[in-house]
Design a protein around this motif. Structure first.
Motif, PDB file in Angstrom:
ATOM      1  N   ASP A 121     -21.739  85.943 -61.075  1.00  0.00           N
ATOM      2  CA  ASP A 121     -20.962  87.412 -61.284  1.00  0.00           C
ATOM      3  C   ASP A 121     -21.921  88.275 -60.342  1.00  0.00           C
ATOM      4  OD1 ASP A 121     -19.570  89.661 -61.550  1.00  0.00           O
ATOM      5  OD2 ASP A 121     -20.144  89.987 -63.508  1.00  0.00           O
ATOM      6  N   SER A 122     -23.077  88.734 -60.722  1.00  0.00           N
ATOM      7  CA  SER A 122     -23.804  89.787 -59.729  1.00  0.00           C
ATOM      8  C   SER A 122     -25.286  89.414 -60.170  1.00  0.00           C
ATOM      9  CB  SER A 122     -23.530  91.192 -60.212  1.00  0.00           C
ATOM     10  OG  SER A 122     -23.514  91.296 -61.824  1.00  0.00           O
ATOM     11  N   ASP A 123     -26.105  89.986 -59.556  1.00  0.00           N
ATOM     12  CA  ASP A 123     -27.632  89.865 -59.667  1.00  0.00           C
ATOM     13  C   ASP A 123     -28.233  91.292 -59.038  1.00  0.00           C
ATOM     14  OD1 ASP A 123     -29.780  88.695 -60.510  1.00  0.00           O
ATOM     15  OD2 ASP A 123     -29.737  87.049 -59.263  1.00  0.00           O
ATOM     16  N   VAL A 124     -29.677  91.322 -59.582  1.00  0.00           N
ATOM     17  CA  VAL A 124     -30.419  92.239 -59.117  1.00  0.00           C
ATOM     18  C   VAL A 124     -31.793  92.135 -58.729  1.00  0.00           C
ATOM     19  CG1 VAL A 124     -31.138  92.927 -61.346  1.00  0.00           C
ATOM     20  CG2 VAL A 124     -31.467  94.600 -59.825  1.00  0.00           C
ATOM     21  N   ILE A 125     -32.238  92.507 -57.511  1.00  0.00           N
ATOM     22  CA  ILE A 125     -33.605  92.263 -57.052  1.00  0.00           C
ATOM     23  C   ILE A 125     -34.411  93.244 -57.248  1.00  0.00           C
ATOM     24  CG2 ILE A 125     -35.126  91.414 -55.177  1.00  0.00           C
ATOM     25  CD1 ILE A 125     -33.071  89.421 -56.047  1.00  0.00           C
ATOM     26  N   MET A 126     -35.491  93.353 -58.083  1.00  0.00           N
ATOM     27  CA  MET A 126     -36.263  94.427 -58.520  1.00  0.00           C
ATOM     28  C   MET A 126     -37.721  94.425 -57.218  1.00  0.00           C
ATOM     29  SD  MET A 126     -35.366  96.050 -60.854  1.00  0.00           S
ATOM     30  CE  MET A 126     -34.654  96.009 -62.373  1.00  0.00           C
ATOM     31  N   LEU A 127     -37.568  95.478 -56.660  1.00  0.00           N
ATOM     32  CA  LEU A 127     -38.741  95.637 -55.547  1.00  0.00           C
ATOM     33  C   LEU A 127     -39.655  96.664 -56.083  1.00  0.00           C
ATOM     34  CD1 LEU A 127     -39.086  94.144 -52.924  1.00  0.00           C
ATOM     35  CD2 LEU A 127     -38.071  96.299 -51.764  1.00  0.00           C
ATOM     36  N   LYS A 128     -40.763  96.353 -56.728  1.00  0.00           N
ATOM     37  CA  LYS A 128     -41.897  97.152 -57.221  1.00  0.00           C
ATOM     38  C   LYS A 128     -42.683  97.501 -56.157  1.00  0.00           C
ATOM     39  CE  LYS A 128     -41.705  95.794 -62.017  1.00  0.00           C
ATOM     40  NZ  LYS A 128     -42.704  95.629 -63.131  1.00  0.00           N
ATOM     41  N   ARG A 129     -42.765  98.862 -56.328  1.00  0.00           N
ATOM     42  CA  ARG A 129     -43.652  99.527 -55.041  1.00  0.00           C
ATOM     43  C   ARG A 129     -45.003 100.173 -55.598  1.00  0.00           C
ATOM     44  NH1 ARG A 129     -39.227 103.171 -52.025  1.00  0.00           N
ATOM     45  NH2 ARG A 129     -39.029 103.631 -54.232  1.00  0.00           N
ATOM     46  N   ASP A 130     -46.116 100.164 -54.736  1.00  0.00           N
ATOM     47  CA  ASP A 130     -47.297 100.972 -55.361  1.00  0.00           C
ATOM     48  C   ASP A 130     -47.046 102.669 -55.170  1.00  0.00           C
ATOM     49  OD1 ASP A 130     -48.446  98.363 -55.648  1.00  0.00           O
ATOM     50  OD2 ASP A 130     -49.182  98.523 -53.544  1.00  0.00           O
ATOM     51  N   HIS A 131     -47.310 103.164 -56.391  1.00  0.00           N
ATOM     52  CA  HIS A 131     -47.255 104.654 -56.249  1.00  0.00           C
ATOM     53  C   HIS A 131     -45.937 105.109 -55.920  1.00  0.00           C
ATOM     54  CE1 HIS A 131     -51.661 104.412 -56.110  1.00  0.00           C
ATOM     55  NE2 HIS A 131     -51.397 103.706 -55.051  1.00  0.00           N
ATOM     56  N   ALA A 132     -44.844 104.413 -56.249  1.00  0.00           N
ATOM     57  CA  ALA A 132     -43.667 104.761 -55.939  1.00  0.00           C
ATOM     58  C   ALA A 132     -42.748 103.895 -57.097  1.00  0.00           C
ATOM     59  CB  ALA A 132     -43.075 104.573 -54.874  1.00  0.00           C
ATOM     60  N   PHE A 164     -26.018  92.025 -75.171  1.00  0.00           N
ATOM     61  CA  PHE A 164     -25.060  91.248 -74.590  1.00  0.00           C
ATOM     62  C   PHE A 164     -23.830  91.115 -75.141  1.00  0.00           C
ATOM     63  CE2 PHE A 164     -29.003  88.642 -72.446  1.00  0.00           C
ATOM     64  CZ  PHE A 164     -29.185  89.631 -71.711  1.00  0.00           C
ATOM     65  N   LEU A 165     -23.677  90.944 -76.472  1.00  0.00           N
ATOM     66  CA  LEU A 165     -22.400  90.732 -77.043  1.00  0.00           C
ATOM     67  C   LEU A 165     -21.622  91.993 -76.894  1.00  0.00           C
ATOM     68  CD1 LEU A 165     -23.834  89.091 -80.640  1.00  0.00           C
ATOM     69  CD2 LEU A 165     -22.216  87.992 -78.579  1.00  0.00           C
ATOM     70  N   LYS A 166     -22.305  93.200 -76.852  1.00  0.00           N
ATOM     71  CA  LYS A 166     -21.332  94.181 -76.929  1.00  0.00           C
ATOM     72  C   LYS A 166     -20.839  94.660 -75.384  1.00  0.00           C
ATOM     73  CE  LYS A 166     -23.853  96.496 -80.693  1.00  0.00           C
ATOM     74  NZ  LYS A 166     -24.458  97.783 -81.145  1.00  0.00           N
ATOM     75  N   THR A 167     -21.559  94.085 -74.674  1.00  0.00           N
ATOM     76  CA  THR A 167     -21.401  94.536 -73.022  1.00  0.00           C
ATOM     77  C   THR A 167     -20.529  93.511 -72.392  1.00  0.00           C
ATOM     78  OG1 THR A 167     -23.494  93.687 -72.103  1.00  0.00           O
ATOM     79  CG2 THR A 167     -23.170  96.244 -72.670  1.00  0.00           C
ATOM     80  N   GLY A 168     -20.475  92.216 -73.049  1.00  0.00           N
ATOM     81  CA  GLY A 168     -19.754  90.963 -72.242  1.00  0.00           C
ATOM     82  C   GLY A 168     -20.608  90.383 -71.127  1.00  0.00           C
ATOM     83  N   VAL A 169     -22.050  90.646 -71.139  1.00  0.00           N
ATOM     84  CA  VAL A 169     -22.793  89.942 -70.100  1.00  0.00           C
ATOM     85  C   VAL A 169     -23.520  88.880 -70.889  1.00  0.00           C
ATOM     86  CG1 VAL A 169     -22.747  92.159 -68.648  1.00  0.00           C
ATOM     87  CG2 VAL A 169     -24.719  91.834 -70.030  1.00  0.00           C
ATOM     88  N   ASN A 170     -24.220  88.108 -69.970  1.00  0.00           N
ATOM     89  CA  ASN A 170     -25.054  87.118 -70.417  1.00  0.00           C
ATOM     90  C   ASN A 170     -26.411  87.113 -69.792  1.00  0.00           C
ATOM     91  OD1 ASN A 170     -24.513  85.607 -68.336  1.00  0.00           O
ATOM     92  ND2 ASN A 170     -22.814  84.636 -69.327  1.00  0.00           N
ATOM     93  N   ARG A 171     -26.767  87.968 -68.961  1.00  0.00           N
ATOM     94  CA  ARG A 171     -28.083  87.923 -68.125  1.00  0.00           C
ATOM     95  C   ARG A 171     -28.562  89.272 -67.976  1.00  0.00           C
ATOM     96  NH1 ARG A 171     -27.463  87.230 -63.222  1.00  0.00           N
ATOM     97  NH2 ARG A 171     -25.284  87.287 -63.132  1.00  0.00           N
ATOM     98  N   GLN A 172     -29.888  89.555 -67.740  1.00  0.00           N
ATOM     99  CA  GLN A 172     -30.418  90.987 -67.736  1.00  0.00           C
ATOM    100  C   GLN A 172     -29.990  91.551 -66.575  1.00  0.00           C
ATOM    101  OE1 GLN A 172     -34.624  91.658 -68.586  1.00  0.00           O
ATOM    102  NE2 GLN A 172     -34.937  89.717 -69.968  1.00  0.00           N
ATOM    103  N   SER A 173     -29.919  90.818 -65.301  1.00  0.00           N
ATOM    104  CA  SER A 173     -29.735  91.306 -64.292  1.00  0.00           C
ATOM    105  C   SER A 173     -28.440  91.804 -64.041  1.00  0.00           C
ATOM    106  CB  SER A 173     -29.920  90.194 -62.905  1.00  0.00           C
ATOM    107  OG  SER A 173     -29.206  89.225 -63.184  1.00  0.00           O
ATOM    108  N   GLN A 174     -27.391  90.815 -64.918  1.00  0.00           N
ATOM    109  CA  GLN A 174     -25.881  91.279 -64.744  1.00  0.00           C
ATOM    110  C   GLN A 174     -25.695  92.495 -65.538  1.00  0.00           C
ATOM    111  OE1 GLN A 174     -23.659  88.320 -66.716  1.00  0.00           O
ATOM    112  NE2 GLN A 174     -21.847  89.319 -66.105  1.00  0.00           N
ATOM    113  N   LEU A 175     -26.585  92.890 -66.602  1.00  0.00           N
ATOM    114  CA  LEU A 175     -26.505  93.913 -67.279  1.00  0.00           C
ATOM    115  C   LEU A 175     -26.906  95.150 -66.632  1.00  0.00           C
ATOM    116  CD1 LEU A 175     -26.338  95.296 -70.209  1.00  0.00           C
ATOM    117  CD2 LEU A 175     -28.821  94.959 -70.451  1.00  0.00           C
TER     118      LEU A 175
END
Length: 253
Positions: A138-149, A232-243
């Motif tokens: 379905d969908s995904d997310v890339i987390m880009l952690k930055r120093d001091h931001a 996950f049950l309440k929102t109908g998703v099955n992955r953190q990134s999808q949530l």
């Protein structure tokens, strides 16, 4: 005498494309060997017409996508089936000029860190397959952690097309320094979550890991995983990134 050879090149419920080749009076009627020669050209004629029709659709789709992407309020990119950047709105171009961790190389998004590049490659392949109807991703997310931001979030969602329509990926950039991310109070009523569940969602949207949330909220990871299962049950998703993608797309208009 005037003779014609007719070929139905393409036919739908609403439109028929016909090719007519006419002879002059001086040339006379078509001979059997000439008809056979024309029949050998039929596949090439049909291919040429189909390519022309596909080009028209592509140009129309390109114009529509460009307009839509330019209207989006966040930095947004459209990737084609080869994960190349096809369109980028003005905010995306401005974002790239200011962000050192992400650049464009050979028409593709290039991350400075290998782990982000690998994650992006894996996700884009799965989502492109989904946009073509070859996968259920379905969908995904890339987390880009930055120093001091704040943590940057790049969501990847499929642009689904039909058999001959455009298929690809919409990449959207979210930055809490530019706009406040959804709070627990906003998340709870929209998704029907408890206070503890919505707080967990808000922390995940900020880019925190379960370990970081457990330490910050003084809860065990096992408890948080139990919350996550209910979410996950309440929102109908099955992955953190999808949530995370679901929350951002629903509450970050």
């Amino acid at each position: 005498m005037l003779d014609s050879a007719w070929l139905v090149v393409d036919a739908t419920e609403t439109q028929t494309t016909i090719l007519a080749i006419q002879r002059t009076v001086e040339q006379g009627a078509y001979q059997p060997h000439e008809i056979k020669a024309l029949n050998r050209l039929v596949p090439y004629i049909r291919q040429a017409v189909q390519l022309n029709q596909q080009l028209d659709k592509t140009l129309s789709t390109s114009h529509t996508l460009t307009s839509l992407v330019n209207a989006l309020p966040k930095p947004s990119f459209v990737l084609n089936e080869q994960a190349e950047i096809l369109f980028a709105n003005a905010k995306a171009k401005q974002f790239l000029s200011q962000e050192e961790r992400l650049q464009v190389k050979d028409k593709r998004l290039q991350f400075n860190e290998r782990q982000h590049q690998d994650a992006f490659f894996k996700s884009s392949v799965q989502i492109i397959r989904a946009s073509m109807g070859l996968d259920n991703f379905d969908s995904d997310v890339i987390m880009l952690k930055r120093d001091h931001a704040s943590t940057l979030m790049l969501t990847l969602t499929p642009i689904e097309g039909g058999e001959q329509a455009f298929s690809g990926v919409l990449v959207t950039v979210y930055d809490s320094e530019q706009r406040q991310l959804p709070s627990a109070e906003l998340i709870a009523p929209y998704f029907g979550l408890s206070q503890a569940e919505s707080q967990l969602c808000a922390d995940l949207v900020l880019g925190m890991s379960l370990k970081e949330i457990a330490e910050n909220r003084h809860k065990s990871e096992a408890t948080l995983r139990s919350y996550l299962k209910q979410i996950f049950l309440k929102t109908g998703v099955n992955r953190q990134s999808q949530l995370i993608c679901a929350i951002l797309s629903a509450l970050m208009r």
